[in-house]
Design an enzyme around this catalytic site. Sequence first.
Site, PDB file in Angstrom:
ATOM      1  N   TYR A  46     158.543   9.332  70.180  1.00 52.93           N
ATOM      2  CA  TYR A  46     158.779   9.041  69.071  1.00 52.93           C
ATOM      3  C   TYR A  46     158.192   9.910  67.739  1.00 52.93           C
ATOM      4  CZ  TYR A  46     158.587   4.220  70.164  1.00 52.93           C
ATOM      5  OH  TYR A  46     159.765   3.341  70.807  1.00 52.93           O
ATOM      6  N   SER A 201     163.377  -4.599  69.506  1.00 49.78           N
ATOM      7  CA  SER A 201     165.060  -4.637  69.414  1.00 49.78           C
ATOM      8  C   SER A 201     165.114  -6.489  69.188  1.00 49.78           C
ATOM      9  CB  SER A 201     166.094  -4.522  69.677  1.00 49.78           C
ATOM     10  OG  SER A 201     167.339  -4.165  68.918  1.00 49.78           O
ATOM     11  N   PRO A 202     164.530  -7.564  68.880  1.00 45.68           N
ATOM     12  CA  PRO A 202     164.816  -8.549  68.976  1.00 45.68           C
ATOM     13  C   PRO A 202     165.963  -9.711  67.907  1.00 45.68           C
ATOM     14  CG  PRO A 202     162.704  -8.210  67.698  1.00 45.68           C
ATOM     15  CD  PRO A 202     163.492  -6.895  68.600  1.00 45.68           C
ATOM     16  N   GLY A 205     168.787  -4.302  66.968  1.00 49.48           N
ATOM     17  CA  GLY A 205     168.613  -3.072  66.086  1.00 49.48           C
ATOM     18  C   GLY A 205     169.247  -3.879  64.330  1.00 49.48           C
ATOM     19  N   GLY A 206     169.705  -4.822  64.603  1.00 49.23           N
ATOM     20  CA  GLY A 206     169.834  -4.571  62.500  1.00 49.23           C
ATOM     21  C   GLY A 206     171.515  -5.337  62.542  1.00 49.23           C
ATOM     22  N   PHE A 209     173.164  -8.547  60.972  1.00 50.33           N
ATOM     23  CA  PHE A 209     172.986  -8.468  59.239  1.00 50.33           C
ATOM     24  C   PHE A 209     173.986  -7.503  58.637  1.00 50.33           C
ATOM     25  CE2 PHE A 209     168.938  -9.283  61.362  1.00 50.33           C
ATOM     26  CZ  PHE A 209     168.659 -10.485  60.997  1.00 50.33           C
TER      27      PHE A 209
END
Length: 291
Positions: A46, A201-202, A205-206, A209
């Site tokens: 990361y 990523s529940p 990943g956005g 929205f």
Amino acid sequence: MDFSPLIIGAMRLGKWGVNFNTNEYESFINGCLDLGFDTFDHADIYGDYTTEAEFGAVLKKSPSLRKRIKLITKCGIKMVSPNRPEHKVKSYDLSADHIIKSVEHSLVELSTDHIDLLLLHRPDYLMNPEEIAGGFTKLKSEGKALGFGVSNFSTSQFDLLHKHYPLTTNQIEVSLLQRNAFDDGTLDQCLGLGLKPMAWSPLGGGALFKTSEDEMINRIQKVGNELCDGYNCGLDQLLYAWALAHPAGIIPVLGTSNLERIGLAKAALEIKISREDWYRLWTAATGNEVL
């Protein structure tokens, strides 16, 4: 070992996201603890191999904080990066030597003497389960890692390693946009073994929205927003509740660095979505009613 019901993902806290400084990391960690979440999910890669050290700077500054948190980290992916000039091609390495060296490096970076849970980040096509088990045994006996699991492993890959060393979880992608785990046996396997899967990523990943031309996303948004009125919640909370409803005991890994959003996610733990509403969302995602 028990982990918090929602796990705080570290991937976007540093270079790959909001780029927190040490004080911001510390405020964020304490804010998560105030909300009741003590488990933080890392990986050596990361932030191009920088986020562990940034997080560790907080534990070095405030050593007592380590006793209040649980640390998960992952290894096995070798990224091409200026921080790893010896890597010539992106590859996977689950040799015992690499696993042990990765953990020892993570311990230094995170300013700790042990990892609560080590996950193998991706399956290695050349992995030898007996060799991996030997590496785990060594790390466990030296107190450098307390538990072991995998991430993104198929059921056969999980079984292969689990026969040689007891695994505690499989961290996989699970959302209404990524439903493979429901059909490929992954969640069945966890349920059968009594192991709680972790879901990265529940929230897809956005993507769920944002305004989109994708028909699947539009269907999910339409049905989801209709259901939100009945449950008096936001779409993000409904999506967490959808994953949490599975009897395997899915533990979502949150990708946000916003404490307010984490607080909203906490409220989702109290939402009990009905079976029919769960299937309304499933049908919206697939575009077809179940057979």
